[in-house]
Design a protein around this motif. Structure first.
Motif: not given
Length: 457
Positions: A192, A194, A212, A214, A354-355, A357-358, A361-362, A393
């Motif tokens: 992911p 930003t 992807i 975030v 963003v999704r 689910h993201d 990630h954030g 990550y």
């Protein structure tokens, strides 16, 4: 109707624009009225499609389906058994041995890909070349949005076939699994990124967006501010603590300890055809206790007070085992509805897409850019493997990366300042002398410096 649905609901309502065409399973009332329409099931037995319907509940429909499956004898290991017949038999036994969501995914792979492509082959005559040809075609296939199927999806379909053929080998129908040793595209994990200002500008200009992405902390704060009158506590937990959507809607008050500032993930809700079911967390590591900060504790406490007032107005009795996030009648929120609601809010407020689910990630990236370790993030998100967390990550936090960049630049600049008084000036003088020797001015004779000294003396 989804072909892979074990049970489904439909009605006889007609489209008012045509007056003739029936809605079937697309009637808008089916989503809002649980008592509208009737339940049906469809199953393939011995190569024949069998349909039954008119049931009042999904549970009664599933029971009737299971009873019919139980009355169907297992096919004998003879030369006439096809791959399609075996896949039907294998799928029919899945709900008893695997998680419901996994069984639904396996069934979708069988119905949509494997049976149409391989079902006509005799099971005993299936060879690796047959299977390889099917997956070569699948890897190059494009969906209705003209997007190629991902390598990860191809691998999951292969895993379904491999498991089904392993079961066939265990029953003596095969001596080897032809789904082994296939040449398939390797999935490439996308890390992911930003939504930086240049990326936001490109998205606003022509719709370009990362695979992807975030939100930055500022963008997340803007979203939370704008949804203060929506499911605020739920979006807060999703953005700051990184719970999966099934874990969010499956969270119960009995699993929340506001005094101790913790919540424990013990179950998740999965959406099956026609029903929302409770299930165990995705992995053993998903069963975890998450520490809460004082702000989150206060937000959850305020949410509980508001929820109790709504329950009192609707005469709803939930108790400690009630869901933290539920409808006014106490019924749980569907995971799929949560995804649609989040997408609507993001689009409605004009935020970078963003999704849902993201938000996980954030959470991870914001934690790592603070003071959290990879081990802490692994526990927070419920990952079963430290290597997986590091792979997704394991980037250098911004603060450390910026410090390293400044340090490297300072080292080079200091070295340049030390060499400039002598080496740089000397280099410039040598360059000027070389130029004079190669191309003297017209009519001017360049004499050696020693001769010039004698004449001046």
């Amino acid at each position: 109707m989804n072909d892979y649905s074990p049970v489904y609901r439909r009605c006889g309502c007609t489209d008012p624009t045509t007056g003739r065409r029936r809605y079937g399973d697309t009637c808008p009332r089916l989503a809002d009225d649980p008592d509208h329409g009737s339940w049906y099931f469809s199953i393939r037995i011995g190569g024949q499609r069998v349909r039954r319907g008119g049931f009042r509940t999904a549970q009664a429909t599933e029971q009737a389906r299971q009873e019919l499956v139980g009355q169907t004898p297992e096919p004998a290991p003879d030369a006439g058994l096809t791959v399609g017949a075996w896949l039907d038999t294998w799928v029919a036994s899945l709900p008893k041995r695997v998680r419901p969501s996994t069984a639904t995914a396996y069934t979708a792979h069988v119905v949509n890909v494997l049976r149409p492509a391989l079902g006509h082959h005799r099971l005993g005559a299936l060879i690796r070349a047959h299977v390889q040809a099917v997956f070569d075609e699948l890897a190059s296939h494009r969906n209705r949005y003209h997007v190629k199927i991902t390598a990860a999806t191809v691998q999951r379909v292969r895993a379904t076939l491999r498991r089904a053929l392993n079961a066939a080998a265990a029953h003596g129908y095969l001596t080897d699994n032809p789904a082994r040793m296939l040449e398939l595209p390797s999935p490439r994990r996308t890390r992911p990124v930003t939504w930086s200002q240049p990326r936001v500008a490109a998205w606003l200009r022509d719709g370009t967006r990362p695979k992807i992405a975030v939100w930055t902390p500022q963008q997340l704060a803007e979203f939370l501010t704008k949804v203060a009158d929506d499911l605020y506590a739920l979006w807060w937990l999703a953005g700051l603590r990184g719970l999966r959507r099934g874990e969010l809607v499956g969270l119960r008050w009995i699993d929340v300890d506001l005094a101790d500032a913790t919540l424990t993930v013990t179950q998740t809700l999965v959406e099956l055809p026609g029903v929302v079911a409770e299930s165990e967390p995705k992995t053993a590591a998903g069963n975890r206790t998450i520490t809460l900060d004082p702000a989150t504790v206060e937000i959850l406490a305020d949410h509980r007070r508001r929820q109790q007032r709504v329950y009192d107005e609707h005469a709803t009795i939930a108790g400690e085992a009630g869901f933290v996030f539920a409808w006014p009648n106490g019924r749980p929120i569907r995971p799929g509805w949560l995804t649609h609601r989040f997408t609507f809010l993001v689009t409605d407020h004009g935020l970078p897409p963003v999704r849902l689910h993201d938000l996980r990630h954030g959470t991870a990236m914001n934690a790592l850019h603070g003071s959290a370790s990879l081990h802490t993030v692994q526990h927070l998100l419920g990952h079963s493997s430290h290597a997986f967390t590091a792979d997704v990550y394991g980037t250098v936090p911004d603060a450390l990366a910026r410090a390293e960049a400044r340090s490297t630049a300072a080292t080079i600049l200091a070295a340049m300042r030390q060499t400039r008084p002598v080496d740089v000036l000397q280099h410039r003088a040598e360059v000027r002398r070389a130029r004079l020797r190669q191309a003297p001015l017209a009519g001017v004779t360049v004499k050696p410096r020693a001769e010039l000294r004698k004449r001046s003396a």
